[in-house]
Every structure is written in C-alpha cells, then in structure tokens.
Write a protein that holds these residues in place. Structure first.
Motif, mmCIF file in Angstrom:
data_model
loop_
_atom_site.group_PDB
_atom_site.id
_atom_site.type_symbol
_atom_site.label_atom_id
_atom_site.label_comp_id
_atom_site.label_asym_id
_atom_site.label_seq_id
_atom_site.Cartn_x
_atom_site.Cartn_y
_atom_site.Cartn_z
ATOM 1 N N ASP B 57 0.815 -1.203 0.000
ATOM 2 C CA ASP B 57 0.000 0.000 0.000
ATOM 3 C C ASP B 57 0.849 1.253 0.000
ATOM 4 O OD1 ASP B 57 -2.556 -0.782 -0.312
ATOM 5 O OD2 ASP B 57 -2.918 -1.152 1.812
ATOM 6 N N THR B 61 0.308 3.935 -3.024
ATOM 7 C CA THR B 61 -0.226 5.251 -2.680
ATOM 8 C C THR B 61 0.907 6.242 -2.405
ATOM 9 O OG1 THR B 61 -0.321 4.743 -0.322
ATOM 10 C CG2 THR B 61 -2.265 4.212 -1.612
ATOM 11 N N ARG B 157 -7.894 1.165 -4.008
ATOM 12 C CA ARG B 157 -6.718 2.009 -3.792
ATOM 13 C C ARG B 157 -6.698 3.159 -4.786
ATOM 14 N NH1 ARG B 157 -6.943 -2.714 -0.926
ATOM 15 N NH2 ARG B 157 -5.427 -2.649 0.753
ATOM 16 N N PHE B 160 -8.942 5.640 -3.500
ATOM 17 C CA PHE B 160 -8.268 6.300 -2.372
ATOM 18 C C PHE B 160 -7.297 7.372 -2.877
ATOM 19 C CE2 PHE B 160 -4.707 6.359 0.675
ATOM 20 C CZ PHE B 160 -5.381 6.713 1.827
ATOM 21 N N ASN B 161 -6.516 7.006 -3.891
ATOM 22 C CA ASN B 161 -5.541 7.941 -4.456
ATOM 23 C C ASN B 161 -6.193 9.153 -5.098
ATOM 24 O OD1 ASN B 161 -3.148 6.783 -3.833
ATOM 25 N ND2 ASN B 161 -2.907 5.679 -5.763
ATOM 26 N N ASP B 163 -9.251 10.401 -4.565
ATOM 27 C CA ASP B 163 -10.347 11.071 -3.861
ATOM 28 C C ASP B 163 -10.137 12.562 -3.712
ATOM 29 O OD1 ASP B 163 -12.828 11.064 -2.273
ATOM 30 O OD2 ASP B 163 -11.479 11.725 -0.701
ATOM 31 N N TRP B 164 -8.893 12.984 -3.475
ATOM 32 C CA TRP B 164 -8.656 14.425 -3.266
ATOM 33 C C TRP B 164 -9.113 15.237 -4.465
ATOM 34 C CZ3 TRP B 164 -4.820 17.150 -6.170
ATOM 35 C CH2 TRP B 164 -4.130 16.341 -7.079
ATOM 36 N N PHE B 166 -11.480 14.253 -6.686
ATOM 37 C CA PHE B 166 -12.940 14.200 -6.709
ATOM 38 C C PHE B 166 -13.514 15.178 -5.691
ATOM 39 C CE2 PHE B 166 -12.155 10.071 -8.717
ATOM 40 C CZ PHE B 166 -12.986 10.195 -9.798
ATOM 41 N N HIS B 172 -17.540 12.352 -5.364
ATOM 42 C CA HIS B 172 -17.227 11.290 -4.423
ATOM 43 C C HIS B 172 -16.104 10.413 -4.946
ATOM 44 C CE1 HIS B 172 -17.830 8.032 -1.603
ATOM 45 N NE2 HIS B 172 -18.678 8.789 -0.952
ATOM 46 N N GLY B 173 -15.198 10.008 -4.064
ATOM 47 C CA GLY B 173 -14.064 9.193 -4.483
ATOM 48 C C GLY B 173 -14.463 7.876 -5.121
ATOM 49 N N PHE B 276 -17.305 10.396 3.269
ATOM 50 C CA PHE B 276 -16.648 9.391 2.450
ATOM 51 C C PHE B 276 -16.105 8.320 3.374
ATOM 52 C CE2 PHE B 276 -12.493 8.020 0.724
ATOM 53 C CZ PHE B 276 -12.859 7.561 -0.511
ATOM 54 N N THR B 277 -16.666 7.152 3.283
ATOM 55 C CA THR B 277 -16.083 6.023 4.004
ATOM 56 C C THR B 277 -15.857 4.920 2.989
ATOM 57 O OG1 THR B 277 -18.279 5.170 4.519
ATOM 58 C CG2 THR B 277 -17.222 6.489 6.208
ATOM 59 N N LEU B 278 -14.640 4.467 2.916
ATOM 60 C CA LEU B 278 -14.299 3.467 1.904
ATOM 61 C C LEU B 278 -13.467 2.382 2.563
ATOM 62 C CD1 LEU B 278 -13.977 2.737 -1.214
ATOM 63 C CD2 LEU B 278 -11.817 3.954 -1.060
ATOM 64 N N GLU B 279 -13.892 1.153 2.399
ATOM 65 C CA GLU B 279 -13.078 0.076 2.926
ATOM 66 C C GLU B 279 -12.006 -0.278 1.904
ATOM 67 O OE1 GLU B 279 -15.063 -3.564 3.920
ATOM 68 O OE2 GLU B 279 -13.203 -4.451 4.656
ATOM 69 N N LEU B 280 -10.767 -0.402 2.370
ATOM 70 C CA LEU B 280 -9.711 -0.902 1.502
ATOM 71 C C LEU B 280 -9.530 -2.369 1.856
ATOM 72 C CD1 LEU B 280 -7.149 2.043 1.837
ATOM 73 C CD2 LEU B 280 -8.912 1.748 0.128
#
Lengths: 261, 462, 338
Positions: B57, B61, B157, B160-161, B163-164, B166, B172-173, B276-280
């Motif tokens: 990770d 990232t 991922r 996640f990368n 999202d900023w 978006f 939304h990411g 924003f909640t995202l499970e990795l």
C-alpha cells in the motif's frame, strides 16, 4: 429539477406480504429457502456462485435500486432456493441495503441463513453476525477466507467460535470450494432439526433491556407464539417504519409458525 | 388498527422517550464489546497481520510514484490489449469475410435476387462481421485483466488515491470505481454508481460516466491511434505510439470528467462534498481460471451479443441508405452533404456525423458505417488491412491529423449510446436527467472539437 | 358558428372555474403557512409572550390582518391573551413543536442528501415544514437515522414533542469569569460569525472554561488552547453553566491529528455527526474505546483521505469525518489485542 424522489409514506400494501416466501418457493418448485448474509468483501458472492453455478437470476429488489441475485441447487435430494442478500456491515440503519437484508431475514422467513464471515476481520464481521442471531435462530456461519487468515498468521478456532455463538461454524475457502460440502450438510442438518442452535443474545444496556422487556409481553399478547419478539421490540423502539406498519396491519401475525397438524 | 396494535405502538413511543439520548450509539457499542470479547477468545495472532500489505500500500499510494504507477498500469493494460488483439482480429476478419464471400456466392448459385444477396450479405452480415472481428479480441483480453485488478483489491486504492481530486470537484471518491466499470460499458458504469450514497454525488457520477470511453469506442480509438500516430514512428514503436494515443484520449476523458463534475457541483447539482467512508479490502489472490470464465460469460459474451443485435439492423440501414439513389446521388451522400458544414466546423466531415447518428444504438458500428458510407456498399473492398483503410481515409477522403484528433476527442466526449441513456433514465427515474446525461456530453463534444479545430486552423494547421 | 361560440364559452367557464379553485387552494395553503409561522414565532417567545406589533412585523402583515389571524387561533384554542401579551396554549405549543420538528428534520434530510450550503437549508425547510404529514415525518426520521440535532446543532423534538436537550442557555457574554460552561446552541446568523465559531472548534456539546470576561472580549480555555472571542462572536454562543469542572480533561485530539502508526482509542463521535453517517461510522467499528491506527495517508491530498486500521480492517475517511472523531492516547502502544 428534482434531485431525488420525495420521501413518500409507503402505502400500507407495499409491504403486504412483505417478502412472500410462498412466491419465492414458486409453488413447490423448491423445498427450502436459504438466505446468504454477510459484510461486503467477504466472498459472499463467490459462495453464492459456487453453490448455484449458472442457475441464477439477477434483478432488482422490488422498488429499490439494489441488485438482487437468486439461484438454486440440489443437495441430498432436496431443492434449495438461495437468495443473496446485499452485503452490509450492520442491520440497524435505513439504508436500502440494510432495510432489504433486515426485512428479508424477518419477513422472508428463510429456512436457514448462511452468514458469510471474513476470518481475517472477525471482530467487524461479528457485529453483523450477532444481529442476525437476534432475528433468526436457524443460522450457519461460513467462516470464509480461512486460507488468507492462515497466510496472515491469524488463527481462528471454529469450534470455539461455534460455542460462543451457539450456532454451527464451518470453515470454508470459497475460492477453491473447500468446505462447501460440509457447509451444505450443516445447513441441511439445521433445517431438518438434527442440529440444534442456541443463538447468543446481544447483551443490552440495562435501560434498553428494561424497555424491551416491557414491550415483549405486549407483543406476545397481541401475536401469540411470535418468534423473535425481542428483536421486533428493539426495532419498534428504534422507530423502524416497516415493523411499525407490520404491527398496524397485523402482517406480523404471518411470522407465527403454523401449528403442525 | 386493532386496539392491541395501537397499544404496542404507543407503548413503544412512550418507552423511547424514557431511553437515554444516545441509546442507538450504545446498542452498537454493546454489539462491538461482545464481538471484541468473542474475538479475543477465538482468535490467536502470529505476527503482525498488516506488514506486507502495508508495504504494498505504501508503494501504490506513494506521493511520487503512486500516480505514475496508476497511469503506467493503465497504459500496460491498453498496450497488451492493442498488441494482443491485433492478430486474432485479423484472423477473425479473414474467416468472417471468407464466409461472406461463400455465402453470397451460394446465394448467387441458388438464383436469389442480387439485391437480396447484397442486402443480407454485404449489408447486414458485413456490419456484423466487422463488429465481431473488431470487438471480440480486445474485449476478451481487456475484461479479464481488469477483473483480476478488481479481485486483487487494487481498484479501491485507486479511489483512495484519486479522492482528493474528486473532492475538489465536489464529487465522491467512489466515482473512480464507477469510471473503471465504464471502461467496459457505460451502462454498467451507470448502474455501478449505486455504491455512492449521496444522491447528488451519485448523479454527478451518472452524468459524467460517459466521458470514460467504453469498450464500443475502443476500436475507433485504437484504429485512429494506429493509422495516424503509429504511422509516423518507426515500425517497432508503432504499438507504443498507438497505446500513447489511446491513453491520451482516455486522459482527456478523465480530465473532462473532473471538469464537468466540478461545473455540475457548482451549478445544477450545487453542494458540498459529502462524507466518504471506503473500505480498503485486503489484497487477495485472484482465482484466474474462474475470472477467465466469468468475465468471458458475464461481460464479453453479453456485450458482444448486444453489439450484434444492434449492428445487424444498422448494417441493413446503412446498406439501404447507400444504395437508394435520389437523382445521381445516394441517400447517404445527400444526408452527409447536409451535415457537411457542421462537420467541417468541428474538424470532421458530414459522413462522420452521419455515422454517429446511425450509431446511436451502439457505438461499435461507427467504423463500418463510415466505410460503407464512403465507399458505397457495392464497391466496398474488404478492408482488413490498415493500409487499405489508410488509403481510403487519407488519400481518397482527405482526412488529416486534425480529423484524427477531432474524431478521437469526439469519440471520447460525445453523447452516450441509447442503452446507456435508457439506463440513466431507469436509475434516476427522471427523463430530464436522462436528457441532461445525453445533451451535456454532446454539447461538451461539439464545443471542444470546435475550439480545437478553430485554433488548429488559425495556427495554420490542416 | 353557434357551436363554436358555445364551445368557447364552455372552455372559458372551465378555465375560470379551474383558476378560482386553484386560487382558493393556494389561498388556503398560504393561510395555513401564516398560521403555522405565527405559532412558531410565539413558541420562540414562549417565556414572556409577544405583542401584536412584534408579530405583525415578523409576518409582514398589517395590524388588522394580524388581529384577525390571532382571533382565529384563539377560537381554535391555540393562543391565549395575558394583558397585551400573546401566549401559546399547551395545544398551541404542541403544534408549534410539530412544525419545528418538521423544519429541523427536513433541514437534516437535505443536508444528508444534497449537501446544500447551510443557509439554503433553512430557506427550503421554511416551505417544506408546512407540507409534511405526521406519517411522512416518521418515515423521514427513520430514513435518516433518527437524528437528535439539525445541521445547526439545534435539538430536533421527537414525535411527542419533547426536546432531547431542554437546557435554557444564556449568552456567553453573561457568564462570569472562572466558570465551566457547556455550549447548548450556536446561532447560525450572520453566516461569517457562525463560520468563525465553527472554525474555532466550538459546537453544541463543547465544554470549556471561561477565564476572563472583559468588555473587549472573552478569554477562554478550550482543551489546552487559549482563545479570545470578540463580544459580538460570544454573544451568538449560548451556554449552560456547569456546577463544577468536568471530572477529567475532555479529549480534544481528533483522528485527523494523529500521526500514522500511532494507536489511539476512540473517545466519542462529535454530536455534529448525526443520523446515518454517525451510524455508519459506528458500524464500521469507530465505537467508544475502539483501538484505531492511521495507516495510509493519501499523498496527493496531503493526508485527505487517510486510511485507518480499525477492528481488523482498513477504512478510509476524509478529513471532515476524521476531525469529528475524538480520540485519547492509548496507554499501551503494542500490537492489537489478539
């Protein structure tokens, strides 16, 4: 321009009958109804695919934009209909997915529920499992991703887990199909009553417990023989509209098992 | 309502008022306390369960090479698809066009009227053969690779990368995940937006999904990349140049996704970025065999089938248009003549626009429509070789680099196909949003190509 | 010709009828809105009552119209007169609370689904509050996770009309030095002052110590930080005086402040996070006492989002959410419990 449909009070009959078990069994085409529940990313779909193969149908839940997968298989001379519930972390909120999963477990009256649990993140997965155990007692836990867990040095003791939860736990590796046969044997055993289950109850806050204990006798009085009254009381305290409506319309009476002739 | 039922509800309401304010929080707390206790008793840890995963990770990232790695990964997938699809495509084309030959000869031998032979074999069947030979190989390569990435757990991922970005666009990411689906099929991408809970951000994702070129638009991008960009470099770099062109087109699409998302969240869909909640999920070893099987059954065959039943009638329609003469010109030529001024304005020509109108049901048939339109079905040579195609487009029809650039832009940005429009309608439950989803990209496509063509001409290019 | 004329007449009559009917309907709806707005206004002046003039000014109506309005409310038993003051009857108060509930629930619903700016929410809710039936309200509340406070931090009454937090606050400017207070309400207008208060990390539920109260400003200590608030700002914060200092220092570090690799324990989720999002965070395992460790920071967003290791899984949160999860240092920074 409207951004989204305005919330409407659902007409009482949108939920009557909520999830017609008889209709799902297609007039005797299937013998048993089995539901698959679990968190997202636990391999639930893999288990579903492994069980049903290509005998599956994908559509939407009525009135919702949530995918619904159904399928079937035969085992031990019986035909099983499988419904794959949306993957959720919990059953307590009103998100479409959780509403569907929760209402199906209660009103769909499945003969057994397979809860697919990720062995690598047991704690988070048990949150959901404990909730399912409140709604129905005919539960088999599929402890999936056992190979991943082992690779990461996470050792889960299925026997101990089974003792803790009060329902059978079967370790599986859905990716390779390992453990699926035993899973089915166990489901069969639970449905036919050969395997007894004593599901663990959620310990509640004393105040909440007291409120539940006040409500349960009222429920049992109005609906004698009502199973899972504790869960229904809990949901009423939370203000769950579908349970409210089921009380109002008397639909709740359908949950009472018919006496064996 | 029965009196008992009323009593139950009233008691429940009264009891709720006696409960502490945060009883819902406490319920989850007690659930987790129980889960924690059980876990402590049944799980034994041997070492840190995170270590190697964390290492991966940190790489994917990473501030410096996280983003380049992502783009490189995309490029590698495109390259494998382009190179790998080449040979099977040619083989398929050879076989399918041989069948056309055989079929039409058989018809002739059976004294079927020539016009029917022409219509069925050189119209309907040829459209079909094109679609199958051009689409099947890239799909059969692209989808499994993509599914493997999905199964590995890499896509979250990416979300996640990204999202900023978006978030800056007010979106939304998880839109990144729906865009990934859009590479396969925009209709599937639109359905995938269900994972976004906030309706505002979901609508943004729906309306912009089309800026990711779907599988049906790939063949055109690949063809243009190979014809115009690969041709100017030494042979051994051709596939790289083609990959670069396709990647460029895709990045333009991604750029417009952000731009339009940003504009939407400041105009029609005004609002702040939501939670924003995202499970990795942990990385997992994908089951390659199963993926090959399911991605073939689930995606490739399904999408191909759709393309086939869309392409067959379209092939027939083009044949009719090309063969019905009004005065000295065919219908195709007349219609294309009408569209010519508009086409020229945006760096294209009338025939290309006509092809896009015919191809509203399925973008896959743009190329065959174009070729039939240009050549007239009767005289159409079998264009399985790129050289013949190049000869037709550049030498006979006067395509320039501007045409290629404009067409690539138009292909990426223009309106979604009819299936996607229908899906937008179904998912939003609103004809108006479906209309926005159709005309917004179209306007963007026209505006962009117009600006590019005008600047190009002002600066003295083609 | 005759037919045509008759047809035209009929059409005209129909149109006129429709216009009259719809106008009547509009008039009725408007009248209801005015009546309900009156109740709301009176509820806001429940302690001392309001004058007819003040009410007329609020409603932008003439004195006579206002008196007619009050007559109607009086006949319905919703208001009573005490001298020249108008007060709500218990029934009037009940109805006013129902409208308040509709207003705040709708604001919450909008903030959850559309993320519109806070100022817009109020405007839209002013309209919608008159249109929701009790049944719809109940469904709405369930759908958004039974929030306790609206996006401004004001309590949402429950169905029976009780407020979850009935603490009458007083302006921060009226509080003597060296007292502990808890914020009960933050006025959302004017917007720039509201933004300033929010930026200082003060929201309903926040506890702090007032050190000095001077005409030039209020000096206070909020979790180890010393702050000065101008009187105009402090005046918009309502607080409740606490009898004694809180038992132990309240956590003020949030998940967003924690360096990657450090284990911490969740103390609570700020009351600013409500409804479905609150429950989603709880369901993901961010409950009180949960051990959490930031693992991955998004490089390009400068740590926004960040992925946290919680209860055996990796969950990414944006900074806005991480900032609302209050944490305490974990005493034993070792591997997670087996």
């Amino acid at each position: 321009m409207k951004l989204l449909p305005r919330p409407k009070a659902a007409p009482a009959c949108e939920t009557c009958p909520l999830f017609p078990r008889e209709w799902l069994l297609e007039e005797g085409k299937w013998d048993y109804l089995v539901a698959l529940a679990g968190n997202p990313n636990t391999g639930k779909s893999t288990i579903f695919n492994a069980l049903t193969g290509l005998r599956q149908h994908v559509g939407n839940w009525p009135g919702k934009t949530v995918a619904r997968a159904e399928g079937g298989f035969s085992f031990g001379g019986k035909r099983y209909k499988v419904v794959d519930l949306p993957g959720t972390y919990s059953l307590l909120t009103m998100s479409q997915e959780e509403e569907i999963a929760r209402d199906f477990l209660l009103f769909g009256r499945p003969d057994a529920v397979i809860v697919v649990v990720d062995a690598t993140a047991l704690e988070r997965n048990l949150n959901l499992t404990l909730q399912v155990l409140e709604i129905t007692s005919r539960v088999v836990v599929a402890l999936n991703l056992m190979d991943e867990a082992r690779r990461r040095g996470i050792r889960v003791n299925p026997r101990a887990l089974s003792r803790e939860l009060g329902v059978p736990v079967v370790p599986t590796v859905a990716r390779t199909g390992k453990g699926l046969r035993r899973l089915l044997e166990t489901v069969e055993g639970v449905i036919e009553g050969r395997i007894a289950t004593h599901p663990r109850r959620i310990p509640l806050d004393p105040e909440l417990e007291k409120a539940v204990q006040t409500l349960v006798p009222l429920l049992l009085e109005a609906f004698p023989g009502l199973p899972h009254a504790r869960w229904i009381a809990l949901r009423l305290l939370d203000g769950d509209p579908s349970i409210r409506r089921a009380v109002e319309t008397g639909e709740l009476a359908r949950l009472v098992p018919e006496p064996v002739p | 309502m029965k009196p008992e039922a009323k009593r139950i509800l009233e008691t429940a309401d009264a009891l709720r008022r006696t409960l502490p304010e945060d009883f819902r929080d406490r319920l989850v707390e007690s659930l987790y306390a129980e889960a924690e206790a059980i876990t402590r008793r049944v799980v034994h840890l041997e070492g840190d369960p995170l270590s190697w995963e964390e290492r991966i990770d940190r790489i994917v990232t990473h501030p410096l090479w996280g983003l380049p790695l992502m783009v490189l990964g995309l490029a590698v997938i495109f390259w494998i698809t382009i190179v790998g699809a080449n040979y099977p495509s040619e083989l398929l084309a050879a076989v399918l066009f041989a069948i056309e030959d055989l079929g039409s000869r058989a018809f002739a031998a059976l004294h079927v009227p020539a016009i029917l032979t022409d219509f069925l074999w050189h119209g309907v069947y040829r459209g079909l053969a094109w679609v199958v030979s051009v689409m099947l190989p890239p799909m059969a390569i692209f989808f499994p690779i993509f599914t493997i990435l999905e199964d590995l757990g890499y896509l979250p991922r990416v979300a996640f990368n990204m999202d900023w970005l978006f978030k800056k666009a007010g979106a939304h990411g998880k839109q990144a995940l729906t865009m990934a689906m859009g590479f396969g099929c925009n209709a599937a991408g639109v359905v995938a937006t269900r994972i976004i809970e906030s309706p505002r951000e979901r609508l943004i994702a729906i309306l912009t999904n089309n800026f990711v070129p779907c599988n049906g638009r790939w063949p055109l991008l690949i063809m243009l990349g190979s014809l115009f960009f690969a041709a100017v470099v030494p042979p051994r770099f051709r596939s790289l140049a083609a990959t670069g062109a396709v990647l460029g087109a895709v990045l333009v699409g991604v750029f417009f996704t952000f731009l339009v998302s940003w504009l939407l969240s400041r105009t029609l869909l005004r609002g702040e970025p939501s939670a924003f909640t995202l499970e990795l999920p942990p990385y997992r070893r994908p089951n390659v065999l199963r993926i090959l099987y399911t991605s073939f059954i689930d995606r490739t065959v399904k999408i191909l089938w759709r393309a086939v039943y869309m392409a067959a009638p379209a092939g027939g329609l083009i044949w009719i248009l090309a063969n019905v003469q009004v005065g000295s010109r065919s219908l195709v030529q007349i219609l294309a003549g009408w569209l010519q001024p508009l086409g020229h304005l945006i760096g294209l020509d009338g025939m290309i626009l006509l092809a896009y109108i015919v191809a509203i049901p399925a973008n896959e048939i743009v190329i065959p429509t174009l070729i039939m339109g240009y050549t007239g079905a009767r005289t159409m040579v079998e264009l399985e070789s790129l050289e013949a195609l190049r000869h037709l487009l550049v030498d006979q029809q006067g395509w320039t680099l501007l045409t290629a650039v404009s067409l690539m832009l138009f292909a990426v940005l223009h309106n979604p196909c009819s299936t996607t429009i229908l899906t937008i309608w179904k998912e939003t439950g609103s004809k108006r949003w479906a209309a926005v989803g159709t005309f917004l990209p179209l306007a963007v496509a026209f505006a962009t190509t117009f600006v590019v063509a005008t600047l190009w001409r002002l600066l003295g290019g083609g | 010709m005759n037919f045509l004329a008759a047809g035209a007449l009929l059409a005209l009559a129909g149109l006129a009828g429709w216009w009259l009917a719809s106008g009547r309907q509009r008039y009725r709806a408007r009248r209801r809105e005015t009546l309900e707005d009156t109740l709301k206004f009176l509820a806001g002046h429940d302690a001392e009552g309001a004058t007819v003039e003040a009410l007329a000014g609020y409603l932008h109506l003439g004195d006579r119209t206002t008196r007619n309005l009050l007559d109607r409310l009086h006949r319905q038993g919703l208001v009573r007169l005490q001298g020249n003051r108008i007060l709500l009857t218990p029934e009037g108060r009940r109805q006013a609370t129902r409208i308040l509930r509709a207003h705040r629930l709708w604001e919450f619903y909008l903030s959850y689904t559309t993320d519109l700016p806070l100022q817009d929410l109020h405007r839209l809710a002013e309209k919608q509050e008159h249109r929701l039936t009790p049944e719809q309200l109940r469904d709405l509340a369930a759908r958004v996770g039974h929030p306790l406070r609206d996006p401004h931090g004001d309590p949402i009454p429950d169905e029976a009309g009780t407020l979850p937090l009935v603490a009458p606050g007083k302006p921060l400017t009226d509080v003597p030095a060296q007292t502990w207070v808890q914020v009960v309400h933050v006025e959302d207008e004017p917007a720039d002052i509201f933004a300033q208060i929010v930026a200082e990390g003060i929201d309903p539920g926040t506890v702090f110590l007032v050190l000095e109260n001077l005409p030039t400003g209020i000096h206070l200590r909020l979790d180890g930080r010393d702050l000065w608030l101008a009187p105009i700002v402090a005046n918009n914060i309502s607080v409740q005086v606490l009898p004694e200092a809180p038992p132990r220092p309240l956590p003020r570090k949030t998940l967003a402040d924690i360096e990657p690799g450090t284990w911490v324990r969740v103390a609570r989720i700020s009351p600013r996070i409500q409804g479905l999002l609150r429950r989603r965070l709880l369901d993901l395992g961010f409950t009180r006492g949960a051990r959490v460790k930031p693992v991955l920071r998004s490089a390009f967003g400068h740590g926004d989002p960040t992925a946290y290791w919680v209860r055996g899984s990796l969950i990414a949160l944006r900074r806005e959410q991480a900032r609302e999860i209050l944490v305490q240092e974990d005493s034993h920074e070792t591997a997670p419990p087996a």
